[in-house]
Structures are given as structure tokens and as C-alpha cells.
Design a protein around this motif. Structure first.
Motif, PDB file in Angstrom:
ATOM      1  N   ALA A  44       0.819  -1.205   0.000  1.00 18.39           N
ATOM      2  CA  ALA A  44       0.000   0.000   0.000  1.00 18.39           C
ATOM      3  C   ALA A  44       0.856   1.260   0.000  1.00 18.39           C
ATOM      4  N   VAL A  45       1.935   1.268   0.792  1.00 17.11           N
ATOM      5  CA  VAL A  45       2.815   2.436   0.834  1.00 17.11           C
ATOM      6  C   VAL A  45       3.434   2.675  -0.541  1.00 17.11           C
ATOM      7  N   GLY A  46       3.920   1.604  -1.171  1.00 20.03           N
ATOM      8  CA  GLY A  46       4.485   1.747  -2.512  1.00 20.03           C
ATOM      9  C   GLY A  46       3.465   2.263  -3.501  1.00 20.03           C
ATOM     10  N   ALA A  47       2.249   1.722  -3.442  1.00 19.29           N
ATOM     11  CA  ALA A  47       1.198   2.135  -4.375  1.00 19.29           C
ATOM     12  C   ALA A  47       0.803   3.594  -4.162  1.00 19.29           C
ATOM     13  N   VAL A  48       0.647   4.002  -2.909  1.00 19.89           N
ATOM     14  CA  VAL A  48       0.196   5.366  -2.615  1.00 19.89           C
ATOM     15  C   VAL A  48       1.281   6.390  -2.961  1.00 19.89           C
ATOM     16  N   LEU A  52       0.992   9.396  -5.714  1.00 13.07           N
ATOM     17  CA  LEU A  52       1.295  10.809  -5.471  1.00 13.07           C
ATOM     18  C   LEU A  52       2.338  11.314  -6.469  1.00 13.07           C
ATOM     19  N   GLY A  53       3.377  10.519  -6.703  1.00 12.86           N
ATOM     20  CA  GLY A  53       4.411  10.934  -7.647  1.00 12.86           C
ATOM     21  C   GLY A  53       3.853  11.122  -9.051  1.00 12.86           C
ATOM     22  N   LEU A  54       3.000  10.205  -9.484  1.00 17.81           N
ATOM     23  CA  LEU A  54       2.391  10.327 -10.805  1.00 17.81           C
ATOM     24  C   LEU A  54       1.472  11.544 -10.870  1.00 17.81           C
ATOM     25  N   ALA A  55       0.708  11.771  -9.795  1.00 16.00           N
ATOM     26  CA  ALA A  55      -0.205  12.918  -9.768  1.00 16.00           C
ATOM     27  C   ALA A  55       0.565  14.233  -9.891  1.00 16.00           C
ATOM     28  N   VAL A  56       1.640  14.356  -9.127  1.00 13.80           N
ATOM     29  CA  VAL A  56       2.442  15.585  -9.172  1.00 13.80           C
ATOM     30  C   VAL A  56       3.106  15.740 -10.540  1.00 13.80           C
ATOM     31  N   ALA A  57       3.601  14.626 -11.098  1.00  7.74           N
ATOM     32  CA  ALA A  57       4.234  14.692 -12.414  1.00  7.74           C
ATOM     33  C   ALA A  57       3.229  15.110 -13.489  1.00  7.74           C
ATOM     34  N   GLY A 119       3.982  -2.661  -5.587  1.00  3.66           N
ATOM     35  CA  GLY A 119       2.921  -1.670  -5.484  1.00  3.66           C
ATOM     36  C   GLY A 119       3.163  -0.485  -6.400  1.00  3.66           C
ATOM     37  N   VAL A 120       4.412  -0.049  -6.482  1.00  5.94           N
ATOM     38  CA  VAL A 120       4.765   1.046  -7.392  1.00  5.94           C
ATOM     39  C   VAL A 120       4.466   0.652  -8.835  1.00  5.94           C
ATOM     40  N   ALA A 121       4.950  -0.543  -9.233  1.00  3.86           N
ATOM     41  CA  ALA A 121       4.768  -0.994 -10.617  1.00  3.86           C
ATOM     42  C   ALA A 121       3.290  -1.152 -10.962  1.00  3.86           C
ATOM     43  N   ALA A 122       2.522  -1.717 -10.021  1.00  4.99           N
ATOM     44  CA  ALA A 122       1.093  -1.925 -10.276  1.00  4.99           C
ATOM     45  C   ALA A 122       0.361  -0.599 -10.436  1.00  4.99           C
ATOM     46  N   THR A 123       0.725   0.402  -9.646  1.00  2.00           N
ATOM     47  CA  THR A 123       0.078   1.705  -9.741  1.00  2.00           C
ATOM     48  C   THR A 123       0.415   2.390 -11.053  1.00  2.00           C
ATOM     49  N   VAL A 124       1.661   2.296 -11.474  1.00  2.00           N
ATOM     50  CA  VAL A 124       2.056   2.883 -12.764  1.00  2.00           C
ATOM     51  C   VAL A 124       1.294   2.199 -13.905  1.00  2.00           C
ATOM     52  N   ALA A 125       1.198   0.863 -13.837  1.00  2.00           N
ATOM     53  CA  ALA A 125       0.495   0.130 -14.892  1.00  2.00           C
ATOM     54  C   ALA A 125      -0.992   0.457 -14.917  1.00  2.00           C
ATOM     55  N   ASP A 126      -1.561   0.803 -13.750  1.00  2.00           N
ATOM     56  CA  ASP A 126      -2.992   1.067 -13.642  1.00  2.00           C
ATOM     57  C   ASP A 126      -3.343   2.529 -13.913  1.00  2.00           C
ATOM     58  N   LEU A 127      -2.340   3.357 -14.225  1.00  3.24           N
ATOM     59  CA  LEU A 127      -2.587   4.791 -14.425  1.00  3.24           C
ATOM     60  C   LEU A 127      -3.661   5.086 -15.474  1.00  3.24           C
ATOM     61  N   THR A 158      -4.370  12.690  -2.358  1.00  3.41           N
ATOM     62  CA  THR A 158      -3.797  11.360  -2.154  1.00  3.41           C
ATOM     63  C   THR A 158      -4.173  10.787  -0.795  1.00  3.41           C
ATOM     64  N   VAL A 159      -4.256  11.649   0.223  1.00  4.14           N
ATOM     65  CA  VAL A 159      -4.675  11.183   1.546  1.00  4.14           C
ATOM     66  C   VAL A 159      -6.083  10.596   1.475  1.00  4.14           C
ATOM     67  N   LEU A 160      -7.003  11.301   0.817  1.00  2.70           N
ATOM     68  CA  LEU A 160      -8.362  10.787   0.663  1.00  2.70           C
ATOM     69  C   LEU A 160      -8.370   9.501  -0.162  1.00  2.70           C
ATOM     70  N   TYR A 161      -7.550   9.470  -1.198  1.00  5.56           N
ATOM     71  CA  TYR A 161      -7.437   8.281  -2.048  1.00  5.56           C
ATOM     72  C   TYR A 161      -7.016   7.052  -1.244  1.00  5.56           C
ATOM     73  N   ALA A 162      -6.138   7.270  -0.251  1.00  6.05           N
ATOM     74  CA  ALA A 162      -5.568   6.153   0.504  1.00  6.05           C
ATOM     75  C   ALA A 162      -6.446   5.667   1.648  1.00  6.05           C
ATOM     76  N   LEU A 163      -7.508   6.402   1.987  1.00  9.08           N
ATOM     77  CA  LEU A 163      -8.307   6.054   3.163  1.00  9.08           C
ATOM     78  C   LEU A 163      -8.904   4.645   3.111  1.00  9.08           C
ATOM     79  N   PRO A 164      -9.552   4.200   2.020  1.00 11.58           N
ATOM     80  CA  PRO A 164     -10.120   2.850   2.016  1.00 11.58           C
ATOM     81  C   PRO A 164      -9.062   1.755   2.185  1.00 11.58           C
TER      82      PRO A 164
END
Length: 219
Positions: A44-48, A52-57, A119-127, A158-164
């Protein structure tokens, strides 16, 4: 920052927080990893953080492009709805025939150490599926905020995104067997048996894709 923008961003973040792929994989980790809680937290930490990094980029890139490409926010909005239309058409196509569901098994080397980069890789792939995020970035670009204000807004998003996901991990750690039994029923529903053909769902997804494409043309 205007209250209307804050409300819009909060709504998009809550919609984005229902990202089924992230929640689902966390459930699988809690059910089948050797060290479920630590591995789930690491994933979860890696994904979140990746989110955030993708959102800022995306935001900083779109903000910089706005200075070169006139009305960049409108084109970003159009691209988001066009991408959503394609995704809905893909879902419609999948509902045209029976499909055996495939089990999702964690590899033997999956551990708290490897969970974070996965988690990082999965989040990038799911962008490409993060349509609310694209709309949120479009709103921020259109608002013409200072860059640091926009980045702070995305941190709150991102904080709201991570709540669930945080709530799921907390329940998995505190409630143990009872909560995991519920997770098992959910994962079995999507990882076993056959997904039957559904013409009504295919039609519904097609109509939704048509509506999204229409929005992409007129906004």
C-alpha cells in the motif's frame, strides 16, 4: 483556493479511492502472503507514494504545457473522456462471451521487502484507469494556481485516495479471521468460476462509452 474547487477535488478523490485493483490486490496480500500485514502495508505504501508521484508529475507537466499549448486544460479533459470511452468499450467487449476467471497467486518471492516496488509498478500500470485523477489535474490546471498550492492540493487528494486501503489494512490487522473470511468471499467471486456473457451489461457499457465520447467532443 475556491470552495467549489476543494469540493470537486474531494469528490474526485473519494471516487478514485474506490480503485478496485488496489483494494483487491491488498485483499489478496492479506489472504495469501506469508507476512500478510507487513506485506500489505508495504504494498500500500508503494502504491500510494507512486500515485502521489504520478499525480504531481501529471500536474507539473500539464501546468508547464499550458504555457505553450493554448487551452491545455480543455485538451486534457477531452483526452480523459476519450480514454474512458475506450475503456468502457473494452468492458463491453469482455461481456460478449463467457470467460473463465483466472486465480491470482502471489509469487513465492513476494515479501514485505518486494511488496513496495510491486505496489509502485502496479500503480504505474494502472494509471490509464485513473480517470478521476486526470479530471482533478485538469481542474487544477484550469484554476491557474501557484504550483506549490496545486501540489499541496494533490497531497490532500492522495490522503483521501488512501483512506479505504488504510481502513482495509487496519481491519485486516485488528479483526483477523472474521474480516478475512469476508475478503475470501469477495476474492472468490472474481477469481473462480466463469464470468457469464451478459448482453444487457455489454449494451450498458456501450451506451456509457458513447456518452463519454460525446462529452469528449463537446467539452
Amino acid at each position: 483556493m475556491r470552495s467549489e474547487l476543494v469540493i470537486a477535488l474531494a469528490g474526485l478523490a473519494l471516487l478514485d479511492s474506490l480503485n478496485t485493483s488496489t483494494l483487491f490486490i491488498v485483499m489478496v496480500v492479506l489472504l495469501s502472503a506469508r507476512d500478510p500485514v507487513r506485506a500489505g502495508v508495504a504494498y500500500a505504501v508503494g502504491a500510494v507514494l507512486a500515485f502521489l508521484g504520478l499525480a504531481v508529475a501529471l500536474y507539473t507537466g500539464a501546468s508547464a504545457a499550458e504555457a505553450v499549448v493554448s487551452d491545455m486544460a480543455r485538451w486534457l479533459r477531452r483526452g480523459t473522456f476519450a480514454l474512458l470511452a475506450l475503456w468502457l468499450l473494452f468492458l463491453a467487449y469482455k461481456r460478449l462471451r463467457d470467460r473463465p476467471r483466472k486465480p491470482f497467486l502471489l509469487p513465492g518471492w513476494f515479501s514485505p521487502l518486494t511488496a513496495a516496488p510491486i505496489g509502485v509498478a502496479a500503480t504505474v500500470a494502472d494509471l490509464p484507469n485513473a480517470f478521476p485523477l486526470f479530471l482533478a489535474v485538469e481542474r487544477l490546471v484550469a484554476a491557474d494556481l501557484d504550483t506549490h498550492v496545486g501540489v499541496l492540493a494533490l497531497c490532500g487528494y492522495t490522503v483521501l485516495y488512501a483512506l479505504p486501503v488504510a481502513a482495509l489494512l487496519l481491519l485486516g490487522a485488528r479483526r483477523g479471521a472474521r474480516v478475512r473470511a469476508g475478503m475470501q468471499r469477495i476474492t472468490d467471486r472474481f477469481l473462480s468460476g466463469v464470468a457469464r456473457r451478459s448482453i444487457p451489461l455489454a449494451v450498458g457499457f456501450t451506451l456509457a462509452a458513447t456518452a463519454s465520447a460525446a462529452v469528449a467532443l463537446v467539452v
